[in-house]
Write an enzyme that holds these catalytic residues in place. Structure first.
Site, PDB file in Angstrom:
ATOM      1  CD1 TRP A  35      65.404 -67.041 -71.768  1.00 16.85           C
ATOM      2  CD2 TRP A  35      65.287 -65.578 -70.073  1.00 16.85           C
ATOM      3  NE1 TRP A  35      66.103 -67.575 -70.707  1.00 16.85           N
ATOM      4  CE2 TRP A  35      66.053 -66.695 -69.645  1.00 16.85           C
ATOM      5  CE3 TRP A  35      65.082 -64.538 -69.174  1.00 16.85           C
ATOM      6  CZ2 TRP A  35      66.614 -66.787 -68.369  1.00 16.85           C
ATOM      7  CZ3 TRP A  35      65.658 -64.645 -67.897  1.00 16.85           C
ATOM      8  CH2 TRP A  35      66.406 -65.752 -67.509  1.00 16.85           C
ATOM      9  CG  ASP A  36      69.306 -66.711 -73.965  1.00 16.97           C
ATOM     10  OD1 ASP A  36      68.186 -67.120 -73.665  1.00 16.97           O
ATOM     11  OD2 ASP A  36      70.301 -67.444 -74.053  1.00 16.97           O
ATOM     12  CE  LYS A  89      69.954 -75.528 -68.282  1.00 12.53           C
ATOM     13  NZ  LYS A  89      68.995 -75.545 -69.389  1.00 12.53           N
ATOM     14  CD  GLN A  90      68.902 -70.884 -66.569  1.00 15.66           C
ATOM     15  OE1 GLN A  90      68.712 -71.976 -67.068  1.00 15.66           O
ATOM     16  NE2 GLN A  90      68.910 -69.761 -67.266  1.00 15.66           N
ATOM     17  CD  GLU A  98      65.397 -74.168 -69.761  1.00 20.57           C
ATOM     18  OE1 GLU A  98      66.354 -74.896 -70.107  1.00 20.57           O
ATOM     19  OE2 GLU A  98      64.857 -73.337 -70.525  1.00 20.57           O
TER      20      GLU A  98
HETATM   21  C1  BGC Z   1      68.755 -72.016 -70.545  1.00 17.70           C
HETATM   22  C2  BGC Z   1      67.739 -70.991 -70.996  1.00 17.70           C
HETATM   23  C3  BGC Z   1      68.267 -70.291 -72.233  1.00 17.70           C
HETATM   24  C4  BGC Z   1      68.662 -71.296 -73.307  1.00 17.70           C
HETATM   25  C5  BGC Z   1      69.343 -70.631 -74.470  1.00 17.70           C
HETATM   26  C6  BGC Z   1      69.046 -72.974 -71.709  1.00 17.70           C
HETATM   27  O1  BGC Z   1      70.014 -73.887 -71.319  1.00 17.70           O
HETATM   28  O2  BGC Z   1      68.252 -72.746 -69.465  1.00 17.70           O
HETATM   29  O3  BGC Z   1      67.534 -70.044 -69.973  1.00 17.70           O
HETATM   30  O4  BGC Z   1      67.289 -69.446 -72.724  1.00 17.70           O
HETATM   31  O5  BGC Z   1      69.563 -72.227 -72.772  1.00 17.70           O
HETATM   32  O6  BGC Z   1      70.523 -69.999 -74.044  1.00 17.70           O
END
Ligand code: BGC
Length: 769
Positions: A357-358, A601-602, A488
């Site tokens: 999804w990035d 996490k984000q 996550e």
């Molecule tokens: C992030 C995801 C991301 C993936 C690839 C993961 O650490 O939590 O949002 O899509 O890394 O960058």
């Protein structure tokens, strides 16, 4: 923070060799041209710790899934971009001793990535075990001008004494992926040859049958004079090369030029591929290194002319943004709609070179605003081409009626990710795909995309959301249960605010687009309705019912959106309570402890406020920012840029600047201590956004362009370029004014800090700030 590299506005420079950091440097100094990439491995043999990596876009292998406990719905394989045959190798020996930086005394070492020109070079001097001092100077690049070419210049000098100097340039297909689930070999040899000047190795991937031809040849010089060699030919399984030697004199420079043509069956006919590669490499060597390098430099100059960001007064910030832009263009140039942007690009194996999804949430707006329209369109078409597979993927999970669930991880449209909490639950990814369509239409006005492709995707996505919600009797609201949000560090949560928001918005936007397409292109609309058996009346009514009654978790006391139901039941702590030696927590805590903690996490709620901030007042954004930022560990590289943008939007320039440096220098300073695995390419687009949408406050609203500039205290000025509706604008901001230069052939209207002006073609306007 690890400031291992020198601050320089156009270069990354490593002085002194630290074997402990070698894998990290191999990532940071990677080179690529959007079609292939190469970690900064040494040309000569190196027996120390190294991750050899050479990657070719679109060439993948379905690595059989390995899980502890199989669950229905898991994909059979993880498609991985492969480590491919080593084309950079040049073994060097001096009086029969191999040059190997792990086995000699290093007197000096400098590695340099020149971002302006797209070259990687090393200059080093060593004392070999046999007592001989050797000075080496190398430069290489993979051509941005011709994406099938690479070239190396490798010079050796023995300053103190003469000795027998031998070189073996080679191609070696005996390579593996470190992360292969079952230690499988991915490549078969299909052809090989060596003659006096050329080496050829043609390899084919097992199972997927992609063929790649590697042809190389070389030229050998003493100072400036070419020496004709009579090489020993090497030809053994998956290996082709040449050896030649010379009685080297002290103080004289000996140079090997190695040229490589790398042709894939994605772009060439398989039956002629070896021949075509050989012809190509011969043409390259007859042009010579300098001519190839000039063309490559010119291609980079063109990119920089249209996309450089200049920051005056803050070299660390300047270096950071150029590194990010440079790596983005090394990864994806947008001229091939089969390709996409892996989170690590061509710099490591992690994430398998696949699409996440990035792409839509982070990389897409960067390419949308810096590149020609076809680049962003190609990114959208990539997903359009995968729509059938996304529908199949949803069917596998029990959905019907053309509902689509795009994969979390993919190369060919099929899901590759096999952790249930992500594969089945991180469904917010569908929303980013809808948002990218919206972004594209707003920025470009290209409504034909919506009519021909976009609406079909939007309807399939909305059909998914309609089936994914259920009505909760106790709440008398629709709910979305059992999801993983962008954060996550928590799984299987109910009513993740971000997921609900983006689901809600997708149905809303789809409904609007149906109205627009129906009136602008009725015939196309009719055709679509028939093709996908769309029951307009009933389906729209169902979406509207959900739009009006979807549940959003909210905390009244704090007046904030709740990341998910029950989030406040967790022990509430802020990140400053975590011991520094336990950061990043994902490398120190058990997964169980992470899941139970309140640490995020984000960006999650903030990711939603980033997309849909226009719907909320600044006070609401501030309250949510102030609650969530202290609880966020930013252990996904995707996080700091979003927080930086939101800090700018709420006028917190110092916080925005701190987070800007964190995103811009994440890899150069190895802030998350994992750069050895590869660079965080997709988050680099977030860095660009944190300047353009953050500090400069750029947004497009009702198809109009706005900026609302701020400038960090440390900066004297900054400037960037953007494309908007086929126009190119250069925007420069200093402490007192913004200057907008219209570099295109049409008049453009822009609103800066509330003042709207029309700027005619070729003109510049100034705005007080
Ligand atoms: C992030 C995801 C991301 C993936 C690839 C993961 O650490 O939590 O949002 O899509 O890394 O960058």
């Amino acid at each position: 923070m690890d400031r291992s590299y020198k601050i320089d506005e156009w270069k990354i420079i490593e002085e002194g060799f630290n074997p402990e950091k070698n894998r990290a440097s191999e990532s940071v100094f990677s080179i690529g041209n959007g079609h292939m990439g190469q970690r900064a491995n040494f040309e000569e043999r190196y027996s120390g710790n190294s991750l050899r990596g050479s990657y070719i876009a679109g060439i993948y292998y379905p690595d059989k899934t390995r899980v502890g406990w199989w669950k229905n719905g898991y994909p059979e394989y993880f498609a991985k971009v492969l480590n491919s045959p080593n084309w950079i190798g040049i073994d060097v020996s001096i009086d029969d001793e191999q040059l190997d930086l792990a086995r000699c005394e290093i007197l000096s070492f400098r590695r340099e990535l020149n971002m302006k020109e797209g070259t990687l070079s090393r200059v080093f001097s060593v004392k070999m075990k046999n007592g001989i001092t050797v000075e080496v100077n190398t430069t290489r690049f993979v051509s941005l001008d011709d994406h099938e070419l690479g070239a190396i210049k490798y010079s050796v000098k023995l300053p103190d004494q003469g000795a027998r100097l031998s070189f073996t340039p080679f191609i070696d297909g005996n390579v593996v992926n470190e992360d292969a689930n079952f230690g499988e070999i991915f490549w078969n040899e299909s052809n090989r040859s060596t003659d006096n000047g050329n080496a050829l190795l043609v390899t084919t991937t097992r199972k997927t049958n992609f063929t790649v031809a590697f042809a190389s040849n070389y030229a050998f010089y003493r100072n400036k004079k070419e020496i004709i060699t009579e090489p020993v030919l090497h030809s053994r399984e998956k290996y082709a090369g040449h050896s030649f030697e010379i009685e080297a004199r002290a103080g004289v420079q000996y140079t090997v030029y190695k040229y490589a043509a790398i042709l894939s069956s994605e772009n060439n006919p398989v039956n002629k591929i070896g021949h075509l590669a050989t012809i190509k490499v011969q043409e390259a060597s007859s042009k010579g290194f300098d001519e190839l390098l000039d063309a490559h430099r010119d291609a980079w100059q063109k990119k920089w002319d249209e996309s450089d960001i200049v920051i005056k007064g803050d070299p660390a910030a300047q270096q950071g943004i150029r590194f990010n832009i440079f790596q983005l263009y090394q990864t994806y140039t947008g001229d091939d709609k089969r390709l996409n942007i892996g989170p690590k690009g061509f710099t490591g194996e992690k994430y398998g070179g696949s699409t996440y999804w990035d792409t839509e949430a982070f990389a897409f707006p960067f390419y949308l605003m810096t590149s020609d329209l076809h680049v962003a369109r190609n990114l959208l078409l990539y997903r359009y081409r995968h729509l059938g597979k996304a529908i199949e993927n949803a069917e596998k999970l029990g959905f019907n009626n053309g509902a689509a669930l795009y994969p979390m991880v993919t190369i060919n449209g099929e899901e590759c990710h096999n952790e249930w909490e992500i594969t089945f639950e991180e469904i917010h990814r569908n929303g980013a795909i809808a948002y990218a369509i919206y972004n594209y239409i707003e920025h470009t006005g290209d409504s034909s995309y919506l009519e021909d492709y976009g609406l079909e995707v939007l309807i399939a996505l909305s059909r998914f959301w309609r089936q994914r919600v259920n009505f909760s009797e106790p709440k008398l609201r629709y709910v979305i249960l059992g999801v993983t949000g962008p954060n996550e560090y928590e799984n299987n949560v109910n009513n993740n605010w971000y997921t609900n928001k983006i689901a809600w918005w997708t149905m809303q936007y789809t409904t609007e687009c149906i109205g627009a397409v129906k009136s602008a292109a009725p015939a196309k609309y009719k055709d679509l309705v028939e093709r996908i058996e769309f029951d307009e009346k009933i389906e729209i009514a169902e979406w509207k019912e959900i739009i009006n009654n979807l549940y959003f978790p909210y905390d009244e006391d704090r007046d904030i959106f709740l990341q998910q139901e029950g989030y406040l039941d967790k022990l509430q702590q802020t990140v400053d309570n975590i011991k520094p030696e336990e950061r990043p927590i994902n490398q120190h805590w058990s997964w169980d402890r992470i899941l139970r903690s309140c640490f995020i996490k984000q960006a999650d709620v903030l990711q939603g406020l980033y997309f849909f901030g226009e719907e909320y007042d600044t006070e609401t954004i501030k309250r949510n920012f102030d609650f969530y930022e202290p609880r966020t560990v930013h252990e996904s590289s995707l996080s700091p840029s979003i927080y930086s943008i939101m800090a700018s939007r709420t006028g917190r320039i110092d916080k925005a600047y701190e987070l800007y440096l964190r995103t811009a220098r994440l890899d150069i300073d190895d802030i998350n201590k994992e750069v050895k695995e590869g660079l965080h390419i997709t988050s680099m687009a977030g860095t660009w956004l944190s300047i353009v949408e953050g500090f400069a406050g750029l947004k497009v609203k009702h198809q109009k362009l706005y900026i609302n500039p701020l400038i960090p205290e440390a900066w004297e000025m900054y400037s960037f370029m953007i494309r908007f509706r086929n126009n190119l604008l250069k925007i420069s901001i200093n402490k007192t004014k913004a200057e907008v230069e219209n570099l295109s052939g049409k008049r453009v209207c822009i609103n800066v800090g509330g003042e709207e002006k029309k700027i005619s073609a070729g003109n510049t306007e100034f705005f007080k700030i």
